[in-house]
Design a protein around this motif. Structure first.
Motif, PDB file in Angstrom:
ATOM      1  N   GLY A   1      -6.744   4.252  -3.703  1.00 33.38           N
ATOM      2  CA  GLY A   1      -6.266   5.055  -4.806  1.00 33.38           C
ATOM      3  C   GLY A   1      -5.861   6.453  -4.398  1.00 33.38           C
TER       4      GLY A   1
ATOM      5  N   ALA B   1      -1.755   3.031 -14.363  1.00 27.71           N
ATOM      6  CA  ALA B   1      -1.013   2.487 -13.224  1.00 27.71           C
ATOM      7  C   ALA B   1      -0.212   3.563 -12.499  1.00 27.71           C
ATOM      8  CB  ALA B   1      -0.079   1.381 -13.696  1.00 27.71           C
TER       9      ALA B   1
ATOM     10  N   SER C   1       0.811  -1.213   0.000  1.00 26.98           N
ATOM     11  CA  SER C   1       0.000   0.000   0.000  1.00 26.98           C
ATOM     12  C   SER C   1       0.845   1.264   0.000  1.00 26.98           C
ATOM     13  CB  SER C   1      -0.935   0.017   1.220  1.00 26.98           C
ATOM     14  OG  SER C   1      -0.186  -0.005   2.427  1.00 26.98           O
TER      15      SER C   1
ATOM     16  N   SER D   1      -1.392   6.032  -6.430  1.00 23.78           N
ATOM     17  CA  SER D   1      -0.469   5.275  -5.590  1.00 23.78           C
ATOM     18  C   SER D   1      -0.959   3.846  -5.418  1.00 23.78           C
ATOM     19  CB  SER D   1      -0.361   5.949  -4.221  1.00 23.78           C
ATOM     20  OG  SER D   1      -1.547   5.737  -3.484  1.00 23.78           O
ATOM     21  N   GLY D   2      -0.263   3.102  -4.580  1.00 21.91           N
ATOM     22  CA  GLY D   2      -0.594   1.703  -4.399  1.00 21.91           C
ATOM     23  C   GLY D   2      -1.670   1.429  -3.378  1.00 21.91           C
TER      24      GLY D   2
ATOM     25  N   PRO E   1      -0.793  -3.803  -8.449  1.00 17.65           N
ATOM     26  CA  PRO E   1      -1.509  -4.878  -7.743  1.00 17.65           C
ATOM     27  C   PRO E   1      -0.833  -6.237  -7.851  1.00 17.65           C
ATOM     28  CG  PRO E   1      -2.648  -4.274  -9.778  1.00 17.65           C
ATOM     29  CD  PRO E   1      -1.580  -3.247  -9.571  1.00 17.65           C
TER      30      PRO E   1
ATOM     31  N   HIS F   1       0.435   2.360  -8.587  1.00 13.70           N
ATOM     32  CA  HIS F   1      -0.489   1.242  -8.434  1.00 13.70           C
ATOM     33  C   HIS F   1       0.115  -0.001  -9.084  1.00 13.70           C
ATOM     34  CE1 HIS F   1      -4.209  -0.860  -7.861  1.00 13.70           C
ATOM     35  NE2 HIS F   1      -4.390  -1.041  -9.145  1.00 13.70           N
TER      36      HIS F   1
END
Length: 247
Positions: free
Chosen positions: A234, A225, A80, A229-230, A87, A85
């Motif tokens: 979002g 992406a 996180s 952020s991760g 996944p 991003h």
């Protein structure tokens, strides 16, 4: 403002002891004044002047950054906390370089190509990079060189691309019947997307090898992406570059 420091000490004829002392202390005062002028120009001129000082000193980069790159270790952080991003990330590594924060996001590699698929990111400040110049040699040096199979890549072989976050350059290498590797380099500045607090740019390098088309290989570094952020929500990653990595 430019200072000529190539010959700070000149040769004088023999003089009295008092004259030599006056000259010696006068030279020290001159050095102090020059240092004060450097500080003033640094405050007023910003990154460009600082880069000029490094070049005059015989280096294009701050020696302290090079030392940190060789000595500071990565720590594992939650996915996180990734600056982008990702996944499918297997692990997210982070380290604090003082004037910059760096992450290495390791991606799956289902091919037979050696090495990790990875997104390498550095949140830059004016003290860690020349923000007005994105140089192929500089960025690859900062990220520890080029990964396989791109070790011999030169900037003349790079292709260009563009998306909603701006432009990027990349190279592609077909291996065997169905494997494709890409190497992507890009810089995102203020205006492209929100940046970590206190930073002025995100420099990104990705190597991704897939058994599929170029669109699949480029997907982890697409605008979708990189735009967030991760975190699961979002939200924008806002770690200060001066904060120590947290586990």
């Amino acid at each position: 403002m430019v200072f000529d420091i190539s010959n700070p000490i000149r040769t004088f004829p023999a003089q009295s002891r008092a004259a030599r002392l006056r000259r010696r202390f006068g030279w020290v005062a001159g050095v102090s004044l020059a240092a004060a002028l450097v500080a003033a120009c640094s405050e007023g001129s910003g990154d460009g002047f600082a880069s000029g000082v490094y070049r005059v000193a015989g280096s294009q980069r701050a020696p302290s950054m090079e030392i940190l790159e060789k000595t500071v270790e990565y720590s594992v952080v939650p996915a996180s906390r990734a600056m982008v991003h990702a996944p499918d990330a297997l692990v997210v590594l982070e380290r604090n370089l003082g004037a910059a924060v760096e992450q290495r996001i390791v991606l799956p590699n289902a091919t037979a190509v050696r090495g990790d698929n990875a997104i390498h990111i550095r949140a830059q400040t004016g003290a860690s990079a020349r923000l007005g110049e994105f140089n192929f040699s500089e960025i690859t040096t900062r990220f520890g060189g080029l990964p396989a199979p791109f070790q011999r890549l030169t900037d003349s072989a790079l292709l260009s691309g563009e998306d909603s976050l701006g432009g990027y350059v990349y190279a592609r290498e077909a291996i065997g019947a169905g494997t494709l590797c890409v190497l992507v380099l890009r810089r995102m500045t203020i205006g492209a997307r929100p940046l970590p607090r206190g930073t002025q740019a995100l420099d990104v390098m990705m190597r991704n090898c897939v058994d599929g088309p170029v669109e699949q290989a480029l997907a982890p570094i697409s605008a979708r992406a990189l735009g967030v952020s991760g975190s699961a929500q979002g939200s924008v990653y806002t770690l200060s570059p001066h904060a120590a990595p947290r586990l």
